[in-house]
Design a protein around this motif. Structure first.
Motif, short mmCIF file in Angstrom:
data_model
loop_
_atom_site.label_atom_id
_atom_site.label_comp_id
_atom_site.label_asym_id
_atom_site.label_seq_id
_atom_site.Cartn_x
_atom_site.Cartn_y
_atom_site.Cartn_z
N ASN A 223 -3.61 -0.08 -7.26
CA ASN A 223 -2.95 1.22 -7.37
C ASN A 223 -3.51 2.04 -8.53
O ASN A 223 -3.61 3.27 -8.44
CB ASN A 223 -1.44 1.04 -7.55
N ALA B 110 0.27 -2.70 1.05
CA ALA B 110 0.55 -1.51 0.23
C ALA B 110 2.00 -1.54 -0.25
O ALA B 110 2.90 -1.92 0.50
CB ALA B 110 0.28 -0.25 1.04
N THR C 223 1.68 2.46 -3.84
CA THR C 223 0.47 2.84 -3.09
C THR C 223 0.75 4.06 -2.22
O THR C 223 -0.03 5.02 -2.20
CB THR C 223 0.02 1.67 -2.19
#
Length: 542
Positions: free
Chosen positions: A171, A200, A204
């Motif tokens: 990230n 994710a 994210t």
């Protein structure tokens, strides 16, 4: 043993507390024991002098662990590295929480290089102590320091030591590439995550929403929201704020409002940034009353107002010409103890000027200066504009010369205001002098510069000079605006050059997609009469 070491007794007491399992007491006194003399002693010597032979394992482990953390907290990176090496050598392990804590301490102390070195030592000697959270501390630090290549190298190195990065690590990279507007690298990182089977997180998705919002791709934002819901990833306040901001940027304040309601409905308390995004969205579409209702809602929920939010609402009211409402918000700011800044004063002053309350604008800016808020180029330009409109070019010129000395350099807008003021006073020569000065200082004339000068020369009967300026403007890639066309057409019309006036109107202005006003039509019609009179006055030939 080092001859400089004279601090064994206090650390011996510390060690005895550990032996007695009085860990809290030992921890509370450790920071005060790490004097410069103690920090000067290599950790192996300190440990040998402080721990009694045969000390119980729990005391030895706690001694090494606490000193490791304490060194990092004190910014003693070299000693922390020694403690890490000796801890792994003696105990065969390192507490992952201690490593993370130490890395954070070094990073906060501005010792990113030391944190990076410490993490790599841990990777090499005890990789099981390195958690993705530990790695993310350094990766994020490297990214924020602009060392993205080093961050990528670290992420590539981790799997070779058996440590798999997670979404938290990636990230930071995504956020960096987003800020750099590097879509290719963003896509590459997402591909790596997908190939590595890294799911994710809400972080994210938040980063991706911000990136797509900046690219004005609201359709992809909505697709991302659907994907997140399909994967059952719950949103947090940061995600909802990003989505609200995306919809507001796309001019969909109503949709943003629905997302806000969803956020609250899911039990997530909006913060000042969430409110700020929606308030800004409402103000942009002119729904300032709705923005003010949100301000009241913030107060009801106990969410603190900030200066940016108040300034946003003030700007919204000023753009709508509702300056009194803006002044009411200013009064609320003052009542709640929020200090007015340069943006607050400038915004209200400009708003007052728009509704022709010039004297109030001047008074407000003078109050600003009296309160110690230094005027910037916007403040000066506003004051100069007021004096120009009031015909006081002496004071306007004085302020213009003063501003540079006060650290507020004039802009193209400031020069344009001065030129326009002189043109309206009938002094085209002074206007041209300011234009030359502006260009000499590296400023490029914009469409307003040219439009004012074209108008000024036409009024002074120098239509051919105006024509040259008009052509120069186009050659420089500056598209003429309605004002420039109107001024030149009117100038040509007054001289009876109807053919040239109509040609400029038909071949240039209309093709440029500009809508003429009534004055253009009047000038064109008038040019026909002028042309006819000139023709009538010509001698007739037989």
């Amino acid at each position: 043993m080092s001859a400089t070491f004279s601090a064994a007794p206090p650390l011996a007491v510390f060690a005895s507390l550990l032996t007695a399992r009085r860990f809290a007491k030992a921890k509370s006194m450790l920071a005060s024991l790490l004097t410069p003399n103690v920090l000067a002693v290599p950790f192996p010597e300190l440990a040998a002098a402080s721990l009694l032979r045969g000390a119980p394992p729990h005391a030895v482990a706690a001694f090494h662990d606490m000193l490791f953390r304490a060194y990092a907290d004190a910014g003693a990176a070299d000693r922390a590295a020694e403690a890490l090496d000796l801890t792994v050598s003696r105990l065969g392990r390192l507490d992952p929480r201690s490593l993370t804590s130490s890395l954070l301490s070094l990073r906060r102390a501005g010792q990113l290089a030391a944190a990076d070195d410490l993490l790599r030592r841990a990777l090499a000697s005890c990789p099981e102590s390195v958690s993705p959270l530990s790695a993310s501390v350094v990766v994020d630090g490297l990214c924020k320091a602009g060392r993205v290549a080093d961050a990528r190298h670290l992420l590539d190195e981790m799997p070779r030591h058996g440590v798999k990065p997670n979404a938290l690590c990636y990230n930071s990279l995504l956020d960096t590439y987003k800020r750099q507007k590097d879509g290719n690298q963003v896509a590459e990182v997402l591909r790596i995550m997908e190939n590595e089977g890294i799911e994710a997180t809400v972080g994210t998705f938040t980063i991706m929403v911000d990136a797509l919002s900046a690219a004005n791709d609201i359709d992809k934002v909505e697709a991302l929201i659907d994907e997140m819901k399909a994967k059952n990833v719950p949103g947090d306040v940061y995600f909802y704020t990003a989505v609200i901001n995306a919809y507001c940027r796309a001019g969909k304040a109503r949709k943003a409002s629905e997302v806000f309601d969803e956020c609250v409905g899911n039990g997530i308390e909006p913060n000042e940034h969430t409110y700020g995004a929606l308030i800004n969205g409402f103000c942009k579409i002119g729904q300032v009353e709705a923005a003010e209702m949100l301000l009241a809602d913030m107060q009801g929920r106990g969410v603190g107002h900030n200066k940016i939010i108040f300034n946003t609402v003030i700007d919204g009211y000023c753009r709508k010409g509702m300056v009194d409402s803006a002044l009411n918000i200013k009064a609320v700011m003052e009542k709640t103890g929020i200090e007015l800044d340069i943006y607050t004063y400038n915004t209200i002053a400009c708003g007052l000027c728009r509704v022709n309350r010039m004297d109030e604008a001047k008074t407000l800016l003078h109050i600003m200066i009296e309160k110690g808020v230094a005027p910037n180029y916007v403040s000066y330009t506003t004051l100069i504009s007021i004096h120009c409109k009031q015909g006081d070019m002496v004071e306007a010129r004085r302020l213009f010369r003063e501003m540079a000395g006060k650290g507020a350099k004039p802009s193209v807008v400031t020069y344009n205001v001065m030129m326009d003021g002189y043109i309206k006073k009938g002094s085209i020569r002074e206007a041209e002098r300011f234009r030359k000065e502006m260009e000499k200082k590296g400023f490029v004339p914009d469409v307003y510069t040219y439009a004012s000068l074209v108008h000024g020369h036409c009024v002074n009967g120098k239509v051919d000079v105006a024509l040259k300026l008009f052509e120069e403007m186009k050659q420089r890639g500056t598209k003429p605006n309605v004002v420039a066309y109107t001024a030149l057409i009117s100038g040509l019309a007054k001289e009876g050059r109807s053919e040239a006036a109509f040609q400029l109107y038909d071949d240039d202005m209309l093709k440029a997609g500009l809508t003429p006003d009534e004055s253009v039509y009047s000038a064109l019609v008038g040019s026909l009469h002028t042309d006819n009179k000139q023709n009538d006055s010509l001698p007739q030939t037989k």
